[in-house]
Write a protein that holds these residues in place. Structure first.
Motif, PDB file in Angstrom:
ATOM      1  N   LYS A  58       7.538  -8.775  -3.336  1.00 11.35           N
ATOM      2  CA  LYS A  58       6.667  -9.374  -2.324  1.00 11.35           C
ATOM      3  C   LYS A  58       5.980  -8.294  -1.499  1.00 11.35           C
ATOM      4  O   LYS A  58       4.777  -8.364  -1.216  1.00 11.35           O
ATOM      5  CB  LYS A  58       7.486 -10.295  -1.422  1.00 11.35           C
ATOM      6  CG  LYS A  58       7.977 -11.564  -2.096  1.00 11.35           C
ATOM      7  CD  LYS A  58       8.809 -12.413  -1.148  1.00 11.35           C
ATOM      8  CE  LYS A  58       9.280 -13.686  -1.833  1.00 11.35           C
ATOM      9  NZ  LYS A  58      10.126 -14.524  -0.919  1.00 11.35           N
ATOM     10  N   ARG A  59       6.759  -7.287  -1.097  1.00  8.22           N
ATOM     11  CA  ARG A  59       6.198  -6.227  -0.273  1.00  8.22           C
ATOM     12  C   ARG A  59       5.136  -5.422  -1.005  1.00  8.22           C
ATOM     13  O   ARG A  59       4.124  -5.009  -0.427  1.00  8.22           O
ATOM     14  CB  ARG A  59       7.332  -5.295   0.195  1.00  8.22           C
ATOM     15  CG  ARG A  59       6.864  -4.081   0.989  1.00  8.22           C
ATOM     16  CD  ARG A  59       8.027  -3.305   1.561  1.00  8.22           C
ATOM     17  NE  ARG A  59       8.927  -2.815   0.532  1.00  8.22           N
ATOM     18  CZ  ARG A  59       8.697  -1.685  -0.167  1.00  8.22           C
ATOM     19  NH1 ARG A  59       7.613  -0.972   0.050  1.00  8.22           N
ATOM     20  NH2 ARG A  59       9.559  -1.284  -1.079  1.00  8.22           N
ATOM     21  N   LEU A  60       5.354  -5.227  -2.308  1.00  8.59           N
ATOM     22  CA  LEU A  60       4.429  -4.427  -3.101  1.00  8.59           C
ATOM     23  C   LEU A  60       3.338  -5.264  -3.757  1.00  8.59           C
ATOM     24  O   LEU A  60       2.532  -4.753  -4.521  1.00  8.59           O
ATOM     25  CB  LEU A  60       5.214  -3.675  -4.196  1.00  8.59           C
ATOM     26  CG  LEU A  60       6.237  -2.656  -3.682  1.00  8.59           C
ATOM     27  CD1 LEU A  60       7.110  -2.164  -4.837  1.00  8.59           C
ATOM     28  CD2 LEU A  60       5.566  -1.485  -2.986  1.00  8.59           C
ATOM     29  N   GLN A 103       1.765   5.387   1.407  1.00  6.02           N
ATOM     30  CA  GLN A 103       1.024   4.844   0.269  1.00  6.02           C
ATOM     31  C   GLN A 103       1.505   5.471  -1.039  1.00  6.02           C
ATOM     32  O   GLN A 103       1.632   4.805  -2.064  1.00  6.02           O
ATOM     33  CB  GLN A 103      -0.473   5.097   0.448  1.00  6.02           C
ATOM     34  CG  GLN A 103      -1.344   4.443  -0.620  1.00  6.02           C
ATOM     35  CD  GLN A 103      -1.196   2.931  -0.628  1.00  6.02           C
ATOM     36  OE1 GLN A 103      -1.332   2.280   0.415  1.00  6.02           O
ATOM     37  NE2 GLN A 103      -0.884   2.373  -1.780  1.00  6.02           N
ATOM     38  N   ILE A 104       1.754   6.802  -0.987  1.00 10.75           N
ATOM     39  CA  ILE A 104       2.248   7.486  -2.191  1.00 10.75           C
ATOM     40  C   ILE A 104       3.581   6.887  -2.629  1.00 10.75           C
ATOM     41  O   ILE A 104       3.808   6.606  -3.818  1.00 10.75           O
ATOM     42  CB  ILE A 104       2.398   9.002  -1.928  1.00 10.75           C
ATOM     43  CG1 ILE A 104       1.020   9.639  -1.742  1.00 10.75           C
ATOM     44  CG2 ILE A 104       3.153   9.679  -3.062  1.00 10.75           C
ATOM     45  CD1 ILE A 104       1.083  11.098  -1.321  1.00 10.75           C
ATOM     46  N   GLN A 135       6.844   3.317  -6.235  1.00  7.38           N
ATOM     47  CA  GLN A 135       7.763   2.184  -6.353  1.00  7.38           C
ATOM     48  C   GLN A 135       7.142   1.059  -7.176  1.00  7.38           C
ATOM     49  O   GLN A 135       7.805   0.451  -8.020  1.00  7.38           O
ATOM     50  CB  GLN A 135       8.130   1.676  -4.961  1.00  7.38           C
ATOM     51  CG  GLN A 135       9.011   2.625  -4.160  1.00  7.38           C
ATOM     52  CD  GLN A 135       9.300   2.097  -2.762  1.00  7.38           C
ATOM     53  OE1 GLN A 135       8.697   1.118  -2.323  1.00  7.38           O
ATOM     54  NE2 GLN A 135      10.229   2.753  -2.074  1.00  7.38           N
ATOM     55  N   LYS A 136       5.869   0.797  -6.955  1.00  3.95           N
ATOM     56  CA  LYS A 136       5.188  -0.284  -7.666  1.00  3.95           C
ATOM     57  C   LYS A 136       5.152  -0.015  -9.162  1.00  3.95           C
ATOM     58  O   LYS A 136       5.395  -0.920  -9.981  1.00  3.95           O
ATOM     59  CB  LYS A 136       3.768  -0.436  -7.124  1.00  3.95           C
ATOM     60  CG  LYS A 136       3.054  -1.693  -7.597  1.00  3.95           C
ATOM     61  CD  LYS A 136       1.757  -1.900  -6.831  1.00  3.95           C
ATOM     62  CE  LYS A 136       1.105  -3.238  -7.202  1.00  3.95           C
ATOM     63  NZ  LYS A 136      -0.125  -3.482  -6.404  1.00  3.95           N
TER      64      LYS A 136
END
Length: 500
Positions: free
Chosen positions: A492-494, A451-452, A457-458
């Motif tokens: 998409k992943r984030l 999650q971190i 990345q987000k």
């Protein structure tokens, strides 16, 4: 600022003894635009200098003109007719004062013919310099020198542009001229107006380049002290051994080179405001004296035992965490709480996007105005795309960085309309620091490393998309990804959505 530069003539000193006007006092009292600063040069009769300063200040007070910044300076010349040494001194002072002032006036009556001649030759090379003289009957004459120093003028104009580009942007100094379309800035200005109306010390916090000095000037101008002087010092720009003397003054003989008594900034700002920029840089020994000035309203000159009472309001500013410096023993806790009464936090430029178009307009006007002194300069403007691009950037150096970037864009571009690409090419490229690996955990600690990582990345993907104007190709390069399809997969992943 309007400044007068003059040599101290024998007639000026003789008439002073009879309490009558001569050239300097006549020009200072009758100039159409009052002088904010008067610089007097002399190489003799040093025992009479302080008497003349008092005489001239008295004359200015009677004429209801500024009298705070009047000083005789020692001119190191070989003789009153030695052109080489006079030229060196004259060039130094004219260059310095013409850069600092909006208008520099030079007195051609006082001094020797050599001094007058060199003042004209050097002064004509400065685009903001004028010449004055006084008649024997104490009438003021504006002198027009019928000579063409075009080449010197062009050189001076070029230097002026460079000086303005590397100096601070000069906004109008009043609350109603502070750009505050954003909610963050509206709240800040509202707090500052309330602090301004009181007499409490103020502490302005904020990142470098957010306009802390501009805010300090606005607080002073909005206060009951606005008719009195404001004195400004950057505490981090002075060597530790001269900070004490600069702030509190010194007595003659207090140290090597102290040839006469000197009032410090506290005395110069008496009745007004003293702005201490980067107050966190003050040595602990000076902090003790500053605390006493705040608590008791008295100071002691370096080398003196007598206390001087002063009425000065303190406004301090810093980009540092003063509470952290207190915990480290680098800043006195009692001084911190004395200063931190009226606290103002200047928002970063990235947090006041609504203000950016107006700020850009002001900065562009200043660049065009200063550059217009150059004969070949053509006025330039920023396109809508350019302004939109500016709004997407983070500007870690805030307004100061934006100012420098615009100056570079104006310098590099040959067109009169600066676009987003011109701004992009003028940005300073920074290498982002890697996240520190200096981490520690105890045996009972539990973290969600996935999650971190996703959160980090987000944040970076969103920041890159915004800075690139949501152009995936540019954002991909900024993030160091293989191709824009990889970026799309990450988005998409984030769970990052975009309209583009």
């Amino acid at each position: 600022m309007h400044t007068l530069l003059t040599w101290l003539g024998t007639k000026d000193l003789d008439n002073m003894l009879n309490d009558t006007n001569a050239a300097i006092s006549t020009i200072a009292a009758k100039s159409e635009q009052p002088f904010d600063k008067i610089v007097i040069l002399s190489n003799k009769d040093e025992d009479k200098w302080s008497h003349f300063e008092r005489f001239l200040k008295k004359r200015m007070a009677i004429a209801n003109r500024p009298d705070q910044d009047i000083q005789v300076h020692k001119a190191h010349i070989d003789s009153p007719i030695d052109y080489q040494s006079i030229a060196k001194v004259t060039d130094k002072w004219i260059s310095k004062l013409s850069d600092e002032a909006d208008t520099l006036s030079i007195n051609l009556t006082s001094g020797t013919p050599a001094m007058t001649t060199l003042s004209v030759l050097i002064g004509k090379g400065k685009s903001n310099t004028h010449f004055l003289q006084a008649t024997p009957s104490n009438e003021l004459i504006l002198v027009k020198i019928p000579l063409d120093f075009a080449q010197a003028y062009v050189q001076s104009a070029s230097k002026s542009i460079a000086f303005k580009a590397t100096s601070e942007p000069n906004f109008h100094r009043a609350f109603n001229n502070l750009t505050n379309h954003s909610s963050a800035m509206k709240i800040t200005v509202s707090k500052a107006q309330k602090i301004s109306a009181s007499e409490v010390p103020a502490l302005i916090l904020g990142e470098t380049g957010t306009g802390k000095e501009l805010m300090a000037n606005a607080i002073h101008l909005g206060s009951l002290r606005s008719s009195k002087p404001i004195r400004i010092i950057n505490c981090g720009a002075l060597a530790e051994n001269i900070v004490d003397s600069t702030l509190f003054g010194h007595k003659k003989g207090a140290f090597t080179g102290a040839e006469k008594d000197h009032p410090g900034l506290f005395e110069q700002a008496d009745g007004g405001t003293l702005f201490l920029d980067e107050v966190g840089e003050l040595p602990l020994s000076v902090q003790v004296k500053l605390l006493r000035a705040l608590q008791q309203g008295e100071i002691t000159r370096l080398g003196d035992t007598k206390s001087i009472f002063v009425d000065v309001r303190i406004i301090a500013a810093t980009h540092q965490d003063l509470s952290l410096l207190v915990s480290q023993g680098k800043f006195r806790e009692d001084l911190f709480y004395r200063l931190a009464v009226g606290i103002i936090e200047m928002p970063a430029l990235r947090n006041r996007i609504e203000d950016i178009p107006s700020i850009v307009t002001q900065l562009v006007d200043q660049i065009n105005q200063s550059s217009s002194k150059h004969p070949s300069y053509k006025s330039k403007q920023i396109s809508d795309k350019g302004i939109n691009f500016i709004c997407t950037q983070s500007w870690p150096g805030n307004i100061r960085e934006l100012w420098s970037t615009l100056n570079r864009a104006f310098l590099w571009s040959d067109t009169t309309l600066i676009n987003d690409e011109d701004i992009f090419k003028s940005l300073i490229k920074r290498q982002k620091k890697n996240i520190s690996d200096d981490l520690s955990m105890t045996i009972n600690d539990i973290v969600d490393i996935v999650q971190i990582t996703d959160d980090i990345q987000k944040k970076y993907v969103k920041a890159a998309l915004k800075a690139s104007g949501y152009v995936k190709k540019k954002a991909t390069i900024m993030l160091g990804l293989k191709d824009h399809q990889t970026l799309t997969n990450w988005m998409k992943r984030l769970n990052i959505e975009t309209d583009s």
